[in-house]
Design a protein around this motif. Sequence first.
Motif, mmCIF file in Angstrom:
data_model
loop_
_atom_site.group_PDB
_atom_site.id
_atom_site.type_symbol
_atom_site.label_atom_id
_atom_site.label_comp_id
_atom_site.label_asym_id
_atom_site.label_seq_id
_atom_site.Cartn_x
_atom_site.Cartn_y
_atom_site.Cartn_z
ATOM 1 N N GLN A 297 -57.075 39.732 71.795
ATOM 2 C CA GLN A 297 -56.771 40.390 70.523
ATOM 3 C C GLN A 297 -57.790 41.503 70.325
ATOM 4 O OE1 GLN A 297 -54.341 39.953 68.016
ATOM 5 N NE2 GLN A 297 -55.305 41.786 67.173
ATOM 6 N N MET A 298 -57.296 42.723 70.186
ATOM 7 C CA MET A 298 -58.178 43.883 70.055
ATOM 8 C C MET A 298 -57.945 44.515 68.692
ATOM 9 S SD MET A 298 -57.825 45.544 73.863
ATOM 10 C CE MET A 298 -56.067 45.873 73.717
ATOM 11 N N ASN A 299 -59.006 44.598 67.902
ATOM 12 C CA ASN A 299 -58.928 45.203 66.570
ATOM 13 C C ASN A 299 -59.845 46.413 66.498
ATOM 14 O OD1 ASN A 299 -57.216 43.112 65.613
ATOM 15 N ND2 ASN A 299 -58.992 41.825 65.172
ATOM 16 N N ASN A 300 -59.565 47.272 65.527
ATOM 17 C CA ASN A 300 -60.384 48.466 65.309
ATOM 18 C C ASN A 300 -60.606 49.233 66.621
ATOM 19 O OD1 ASN A 300 -61.959 50.342 63.940
ATOM 20 N ND2 ASN A 300 -63.825 49.115 64.087
ATOM 21 N N SER B 48 -54.603 47.941 66.182
ATOM 22 C CA SER B 48 -54.789 46.648 66.846
ATOM 23 C C SER B 48 -53.737 46.459 67.932
ATOM 24 C CB SER B 48 -54.676 45.494 65.837
ATOM 25 O OG SER B 48 -55.674 45.577 64.847
ATOM 26 N N LEU B 49 -54.078 45.633 68.906
ATOM 27 C CA LEU B 49 -53.163 45.349 70.008
ATOM 28 C C LEU B 49 -53.546 44.008 70.605
ATOM 29 C CD1 LEU B 49 -50.863 46.742 71.641
ATOM 30 C CD2 LEU B 49 -52.630 47.516 73.228
ATOM 31 N N THR B 50 -52.554 43.268 71.054
ATOM 32 C CA THR B 50 -52.818 41.992 71.729
ATOM 33 C C THR B 50 -52.264 42.038 73.147
ATOM 34 O OG1 THR B 50 -52.708 40.742 69.653
ATOM 35 C CG2 THR B 50 -52.472 39.506 71.699
ATOM 36 N N LEU B 51 -53.118 41.764 74.108
ATOM 37 C CA LEU B 51 -52.711 41.654 75.501
ATOM 38 C C LEU B 51 -52.512 40.182 75.852
ATOM 39 C CD1 LEU B 51 -55.188 44.175 77.188
ATOM 40 C CD2 LEU B 51 -52.961 44.615 76.154
ATOM 41 N N SER C 131 -58.674 34.328 73.684
ATOM 42 C CA SER C 131 -58.219 32.972 73.372
ATOM 43 C C SER C 131 -57.222 32.525 74.430
ATOM 44 C CB SER C 131 -57.572 32.915 71.985
ATOM 45 O OG SER C 131 -56.429 33.743 71.936
ATOM 46 N N GLN C 132 -56.972 31.244 74.483
ATOM 47 C CA GLN C 132 -56.023 30.747 75.473
ATOM 48 C C GLN C 132 -55.130 29.680 74.869
ATOM 49 O OE1 GLN C 132 -57.973 28.885 78.837
ATOM 50 N NE2 GLN C 132 -59.513 27.894 77.561
ATOM 51 N N ASP C 133 -53.905 29.684 75.348
ATOM 52 C CA ASP C 133 -52.966 28.619 75.023
ATOM 53 C C ASP C 133 -52.705 27.882 76.336
ATOM 54 O OD1 ASP C 133 -50.748 26.995 74.501
ATOM 55 O OD2 ASP C 133 -49.922 28.408 73.052
ATOM 56 N N PRO D 51 -55.867 25.406 89.093
ATOM 57 C CA PRO D 51 -56.059 24.440 90.182
ATOM 58 C C PRO D 51 -57.281 23.551 90.013
ATOM 59 C CG PRO D 51 -56.713 26.616 90.880
ATOM 60 C CD PRO D 51 -56.102 26.768 89.526
ATOM 61 N N TYR D 52 -58.201 23.949 89.156
ATOM 62 C CA TYR D 52 -59.412 23.185 88.952
ATOM 63 C C TYR D 52 -59.668 23.025 87.455
ATOM 64 C CZ TYR D 52 -59.869 24.956 93.681
ATOM 65 O OH TYR D 52 -59.623 25.302 94.975
ATOM 66 N N SER D 53 -60.337 21.967 87.073
ATOM 67 C CA SER D 53 -60.574 21.690 85.659
ATOM 68 C C SER D 53 -61.692 22.547 85.081
ATOM 69 C CB SER D 53 -60.901 20.207 85.470
ATOM 70 O OG SER D 53 -62.061 19.871 86.197
ATOM 71 N N GLN D 54 -62.505 23.136 85.933
ATOM 72 C CA GLN D 54 -63.619 23.967 85.481
ATOM 73 C C GLN D 54 -63.343 25.412 85.882
ATOM 74 O OE1 GLN D 54 -67.390 22.606 86.945
ATOM 75 N NE2 GLN D 54 -68.577 23.903 85.580
ATOM 76 N N TYR D 55 -63.329 26.291 84.921
ATOM 77 C CA TYR D 55 -63.005 27.692 85.208
ATOM 78 C C TYR D 55 -63.491 28.595 84.082
ATOM 79 C CZ TYR D 55 -59.329 26.853 81.799
ATOM 80 O OH TYR D 55 -58.663 26.512 80.653
ATOM 81 N N CYS D 56 -63.605 29.866 84.408
ATOM 82 C CA CYS D 56 -63.787 30.928 83.427
ATOM 83 C C CYS D 56 -62.619 31.885 83.609
ATOM 84 C CB CYS D 56 -65.085 31.687 83.659
ATOM 85 S SG CYS D 56 -66.578 30.701 83.485
ATOM 86 N N ILE D 57 -62.051 32.329 82.518
ATOM 87 C CA ILE D 57 -60.948 33.279 82.587
ATOM 88 C C ILE D 57 -61.142 34.299 81.483
ATOM 89 C CG2 ILE D 57 -59.397 31.915 81.121
ATOM 90 C CD1 ILE D 57 -57.162 32.758 83.119
ATOM 91 N N GLY D 58 -60.816 35.544 81.752
ATOM 92 C CA GLY D 58 -61.071 36.558 80.752
ATOM 93 C C GLY D 58 -60.512 37.906 81.115
ATOM 94 N N TRP D 59 -61.194 38.929 80.616
ATOM 95 C CA TRP D 59 -60.696 40.288 80.723
ATOM 96 C C TRP D 59 -61.799 41.243 81.168
ATOM 97 C CZ3 TRP D 59 -55.528 41.152 79.863
ATOM 98 C CH2 TRP D 59 -54.821 40.126 79.245
#
Length: 124
Positions: A81-84, A17-20, A70-72, A28-36
């Motif tokens: 979070q990457m498992n297996n 497992s590993l977490t990036l 996930s986001q904080d 800057p805007y209230s509407q967004y998509c963020i990811g990998w």
Amino acid sequence: QVQLEESGGDSVQTGGSLTLSCTVSEYPYSQYCIGWARQGPNTGRVGIGAIDATGRTTYANSVKGRFTVSQDYAKNTLYLQMNNLKPEDAAMYYCAAQFWCSVVPGVMPGFDTWGQGTQVTVSS
């Protein structure tokens, strides 16, 4: 301009497992998509997971059930979070964003803002 900075790339064994992490300079805007997204040695850059401002998520079939985005918001940080982990997960992993976006289940956002990437190696 929004800056994305990834960290946490490492070499792990198959099944590990590993977490990036990705630090986001601002929202800057209230509407967004963020990811990998990731790019392997012989593949193009492919989105693998995303989350939007409401917490809705979507994943590529190749990682569904193994990876979690996930986001904080308070820390301006996105996680993967990457498992297996499998050898085919070895790639350069990029944090990415698209603004004025909402996640549609089963559909990867059209990211247009990118970090520099962090390398993940998976050994068998």
